[in-house]
Design an enzyme around this catalytic site. Structure first.
Site, PDB file in Angstrom:
ATOM      1  N   ARG A   1      -1.893  64.656  29.061  1.00  0.00           N
ATOM      2  CA  ARG A   1      -2.517  66.050  29.058  1.00  0.00           C
ATOM      3  C   ARG A   1      -3.761  67.059  27.891  1.00  0.00           C
ATOM      4  O   ARG A   1      -4.545  67.545  28.422  1.00  0.00           O
ATOM      5  CB  ARG A   1      -1.627  67.110  29.443  1.00  0.00           C
ATOM      6  CG  ARG A   1      -0.629  67.322  30.718  1.00  0.00           C
ATOM      7  CD  ARG A   1       0.317  68.516  31.137  1.00  0.00           C
ATOM      8  NE  ARG A   1       0.954  67.783  32.465  1.00  0.00           N
ATOM      9  CZ  ARG A   1       0.784  68.377  33.851  1.00  0.00           C
ATOM     10  NH1 ARG A   1      -0.557  69.087  33.804  1.00  0.00           N
ATOM     11  NH2 ARG A   1       0.903  68.058  34.902  1.00  0.00           N
TER      12      ARG A   1
ATOM     13  N   GLU B   1       5.511  62.873  31.305  1.00  0.00           N
ATOM     14  CA  GLU B   1       6.046  63.513  32.001  1.00  0.00           C
ATOM     15  C   GLU B   1       7.100  62.090  32.958  1.00  0.00           C
ATOM     16  O   GLU B   1       6.676  61.434  33.621  1.00  0.00           O
ATOM     17  CB  GLU B   1       5.045  63.955  32.514  1.00  0.00           C
ATOM     18  CG  GLU B   1       4.558  65.232  31.178  1.00  0.00           C
ATOM     19  CD  GLU B   1       4.081  65.946  32.924  1.00  0.00           C
ATOM     20  OE1 GLU B   1       4.127  65.813  33.650  1.00  0.00           O
ATOM     21  OE2 GLU B   1       2.953  66.719  31.732  1.00  0.00           O
TER      22      GLU B   1
ATOM     23  N   GLU C   1      -1.926  67.771  41.837  1.00  0.00           N
ATOM     24  CA  GLU C   1      -2.604  68.306  39.771  1.00  0.00           C
ATOM     25  C   GLU C   1      -3.579  68.112  39.084  1.00  0.00           C
ATOM     26  O   GLU C   1      -4.363  68.357  38.398  1.00  0.00           O
ATOM     27  CB  GLU C   1      -0.895  68.393  39.504  1.00  0.00           C
ATOM     28  CG  GLU C   1      -0.399  68.366  38.117  1.00  0.00           C
ATOM     29  CD  GLU C   1      -0.355  69.963  37.759  1.00  0.00           C
ATOM     30  OE1 GLU C   1      -0.125  70.953  37.072  1.00  0.00           O
ATOM     31  OE2 GLU C   1      -0.137  70.660  39.360  1.00  0.00           O
TER      32      GLU C   1
ATOM     33  N   ASP D   1     -10.378  72.352  44.540  1.00  0.00           N
ATOM     34  CA  ASP D   1     -11.375  73.687  44.607  1.00  0.00           C
ATOM     35  C   ASP D   1     -12.861  74.221  43.574  1.00  0.00           C
ATOM     36  O   ASP D   1     -12.975  73.849  42.299  1.00  0.00           O
ATOM     37  CB  ASP D   1     -10.385  74.059  43.905  1.00  0.00           C
ATOM     38  CG  ASP D   1     -10.670  76.062  43.290  1.00  0.00           C
ATOM     39  OD1 ASP D   1     -12.131  76.495  43.783  1.00  0.00           O
ATOM     40  OD2 ASP D   1     -10.663  77.006  42.293  1.00  0.00           O
TER      41      ASP D   1
ATOM     42  N   HIS E   1       8.529  70.342  45.211  1.00  0.00           N
ATOM     43  CA  HIS E   1       8.635  68.803  45.996  1.00  0.00           C
ATOM     44  C   HIS E   1       7.128  68.592  46.151  1.00  0.00           C
ATOM     45  O   HIS E   1       6.651  68.991  47.811  1.00  0.00           O
ATOM     46  CB  HIS E   1       9.265  68.264  46.504  1.00  0.00           C
ATOM     47  CG  HIS E   1      11.110  67.902  45.982  1.00  0.00           C
ATOM     48  ND1 HIS E   1      11.249  67.419  45.262  1.00  0.00           N
ATOM     49  CD2 HIS E   1      11.771  68.782  46.782  1.00  0.00           C
ATOM     50  CE1 HIS E   1      12.506  68.394  45.426  1.00  0.00           C
ATOM     51  NE2 HIS E   1      12.918  68.730  46.243  1.00  0.00           N
TER      52      HIS E   1
ATOM     53  N   CYS F   1       5.249  66.685  46.923  1.00  0.00           N
ATOM     54  CA  CYS F   1       4.643  65.297  47.462  1.00  0.00           C
ATOM     55  C   CYS F   1       4.854  65.326  49.090  1.00  0.00           C
ATOM     56  O   CYS F   1       4.248  64.950  50.024  1.00  0.00           O
ATOM     57  CB  CYS F   1       5.090  64.320  46.779  1.00  0.00           C
ATOM     58  SG  CYS F   1       4.596  63.864  45.476  1.00  0.00           S
TER      59      CYS F   1
END
Length: 744
Positions: free
Chosen positions: A391, A420, A431, A488, A710, A712
């Site tokens: 990240r 993570e 994400e 987006d 969740h 997914c």
């Protein structure tokens, strides 16, 4: 060809007509008339009429109509002198003096007295032949009217007669249909003229064809019209542009309904079996393509392009249609893909998604076979495009990973955030897209400029030796489409038109791409203030050269530095005046939208097409590419509620009712955050929120807990909160802090 020269007419993308079957003897006129016999009691049914018609006109594959040519002389004069024959004079139209006002008076008298003889006589005579159709509805009996600008039809009278027709007794309506049958039979022989073309134009608008019991006659009329020459079709297109919007839409709807009726098996007695009417759909679709072309050349468009979609096609095996198109192209083998305007965004998304899946399977199989053939140990990770990023170094790591794994881009994407614990089943991928694009489009990053007035991003014109980051953004967009993820991003529509120019990448990497013709309307999408200023220049009535003091050189700011650019050689010494200002404006628009960003966009283009190298892109309009990339703009929470599924709860449980009350009251930005929290993306997929498979599940934990999700599986888990206030407080905290998937 008389009238407009052919090179000024737009091409129509239509396939060759479907293959013809065995030619059979032409049915006699008497056999048609016999099918219109009466039932006991003097009432004839449309069922009897159309069933009889199908037995005679045709359940034949080919109605061998001769080609229609408006100028027979052009063919005759090419013959040797010794075999030339004098042309017969064109038929003289009978003179008719009845006007729309006269007809309306006759109708009112018939409605009042119940005596329909005079009205029936008019209808029977008018629709008895193409000659009589023209005699009744042509504005001037002896007028040529052979240009694309004017059909010569008295449209007001036509629509008055058609509107009244549906209110006449059944025997009059049947007489009109019988007249159309006879007219079509007579059109088998003899030279064709513009009057014949005019008759087709008028008959196609008959509102009787809204009823399926008339479809046999309608289909044969459509077949005859589809057999016209390409030049005559061009005339029809321009004549159709002048049809009133409401009637234009009704004609489109009739054709779509006929297509749907044949696509979906039905037990309607009045229709022949589908096996005997296989030519109906190709014929109706070809005529529909003429209306689509008319809609395209109209400015503004008569109706939205989405109104040409056949939603019934969402229920058929569209991949079989795609396979036929891939194998045969625009040959004699019919496929709906030859007419992409009829395919909805949902259907096109399915084609691209299924095509992507097939490519993914091929890539995975190739990797697997390669490993096995070299007797190497097989690791299932080779079946995926594995992206591992930090990240803290998101953009750097993403660029490195995609550059290093360029040969694996067509595998299924799987993302891991180092440090993570999240396992990517789709949520981490969404994400990753969201975060990378958020970095790329930051104003300080310098790749894209945000246009406040138009609320969109455009390519920065700064020059560089390395455009790899533009290629990264293009690759990201391609991966998103390839993996069915909405992004987006806020590009103008013109960007997607450039992305389809050409729709598939050329073999030569140095060939120019994205050079779509730019117009003032395109500039308005991006820089509305500048476009307004250029329009003022074009409309200025004073002394342009002295008052504006412009040359064919423009100044442009790049990263804080103002640079001059000549719009053409020696432009700094060429003043803009009243005579060359149009050239100046067009060159300026081309400079801003094409020339000065050509290398940036070329890298972006090749990045996108390095992943989306599918012929399916040829089916898309630029508006559909935008929806495919960005998702639907319609955030309809009511649709999401109706489609929601429940686990541990029911839709009547207090917690669920409170949840939806809170969600419906949230502002738009918070609703987007909820969508991001539950699915990993705040974009609405094609097909709307109803297609998300959204689920609300119960977790038996303390109500002190926040909701969890969740992503997914598009699932949100709610503790059994006791009040609406408590649920709103906990949900707001959760959706406002939805980033990351837990630390290892």
């Amino acid at each position: 060809m008389d009238g407009e020269p052919a090179d000024r007419l737009p091409p129509i993308h239509t396939p060759a007509p479907p293959g013809r079957g065995v030619k059979q003897p032409r049915p006699s006129l008497g056999s048609f008339i016999s099918t219109l016999g009466t039932h006991p009691g003097g009432q004839r049914s449309a069922v009897t009429m159309t069933t009889g018609l199908s037995a005679n006109l045709g359940m034949r594959r080919g109605l061998e109509l001769p080609p229609i040519c408006s100028d027979v002389r052009s063919r005759v004069v090419t013959l040797p002198p010794e075999v030339r024959a004098p042309l017969p004079p064109p038929p003289t139209l009978p003179l008719r003096t009845k006007t729309a006002t006269d007809f309306q008076e006759d109708m009112e008298l018939s409605l009042h007295s119940g005596d329909w003889r005079q009205v029936k006589e008019f209808y029977v005579m008018t629709f008895s032949s193409f000659l009589e159709v023209n005699a009744a509805f042509k504005r001037e009996a002896n007028g040529a009217f052979d240009t694309i600008d004017d059909s010569g039809v008295n449209s007001e009278f036509v629509y008055t007669v058609y509107d009244a027709l549906l209110n006449t007794p059944p025997d009059i309506q049947k007489a009109v249909l019988k007249g159309i049958i006879n007219s079509l039979l007579r059109e088998w022989k003899g030279p064709r003229t513009k009057d014949d073309l005019r008759a087709y134009f008028i008959l196609l608008q008959n509102p009787q064809f809204s009823v399926s019991s008339t479809y046999v006659i309608f289909a044969h009329l459509l077949r005859a019209a589809s057999s016209l020459t390409d030049t005559d079709h061009h005339y029809l297109i321009y004549w159709l542009t002048r049809v009133p919007p409401r009637r234009f839409q009704q004609l489109v709807q009739r054709l779509l309904h006929l297509i749907s009726t044949r696509l979906v098996p039905c037990d309607e007695d009045e229709l022949p079996p589908p096996a005997k009417t296989s030519w109906w759909i190709p014929t109706a679709t070809k005529i529909l393509s003429l209306l689509n072309a008319a809609n395209s050349v109209s400015s503004p468009a008569i109706m939205s392009f989405t109104e040409f979609y056949s939603l019934t096609l969402e229920q058929v095996d569209i991949m079989e249609q795609y396979r036929i198109w891939q194998l045969h192209g625009n040959s004699h083998k019919f496929s709906f893909c030859q007419y992409p305007f009829i395919l909805s965004s949902v259907v096109k998304k399915e084609i691209i998604q299924r095509d992507s899946e097939l490519q993914m399977i091929r890539e995975a199989r190739h990797s697997l076979v390669s490993k096995v053939s070299r007797r190497q140990r097989v690791d299932l990770n080779i079946l995926f495009l594995n992206i591992k990023v930090r990240r803290s170094q998101l953009l750097h790591d993403s660029l490195e990973e995609l550059s290093r794994k360029r040969s694996e881009l067509r595998k299924k994407l799987r993302v891991t955030f180092l440090g993570e614990a999240g396992l990517d089943m789709g949520g981490l991928t969404k994400e990753w897209f969201l975060l990378v694009l958020r970095h790329v489009f930051q104003p300080d990053y310098g790749m894209f400029t945000y246009m406040k007035d138009s609320r969109c991003h455009w390519f920065s014109s700064w020059k560089s030796d390395n455009y790899s980051e533009f290629q990264l953004v293009g690759t990201l967009m391609g991966l998103a489409v390839y993996n069915s993820i909405a992004l987006d991003v806020h590009f103008p529509l013109y960007c997607y038109r450039k992305l389809l120019t050409p729709p598939t990448a050329p073999c030569d990497q140095n060939a120019p791409v994205g050079m779509a013709t730019a117009t003032m309307e395109d500039l308005k999408q991006i820089m509305p203030d500048l476009a307004h200023g250029l329009e003022e220049l074009l409309n200025y009535e004073g002394n342009v050269e002295e008052d504006f003091y412009l040359t064919f050189q423009v100044l442009q700011e790049e990263m804080g530095v103002v640079r001059p650019y000549n719009l053409k050689p020696g432009g700094d010494k060429i003043p803009v005046n009243k005579h060359n200002r149009k050239e100046y404006v067009q060159l300026y628009i081309e400079h801003l939208l094409n020339r000065c960003v050509s290398r940036q966009f070329s890298a972006f283009y090749h990045g996108f097409h390095s992943v989306c190298a599918s012929n399916a892109l040829m089916l898309l309009r630029c508006e559909e590419v935008e929806v495919l990339v960005c998702g639907s703009p319609d955030l309809d929470m009511n649709a999401l509620q109706k489609a929601a599924q429940y686990e541990g709860y029911t839709k009547t449980d207090p917690t669920v009712r409170c949840f939806w009350e809170v969600v419906m009251a949230l502002p738009l930005e918070m609703q987007k955050k909820l969508l991001h929290f539950a699915t990993g993306s705040d974009r609405v997929p094609i097909g709307g929120l109803a297609s998300l498979n959204f689920k609300i599940s119960k977790i038996d934990v303390s109500t002190d807990w926040l909701p969890v999700s969740h992503t997914c599986f598009n699932q949100i888990c709610l503790p059994p909160y006791h009040s609406r206030k408590e649920l709103k407080h906990k949900l707001t905290i959760a959706i406002s802090n939805a980033e990351g998937f837990g630390l290892e």
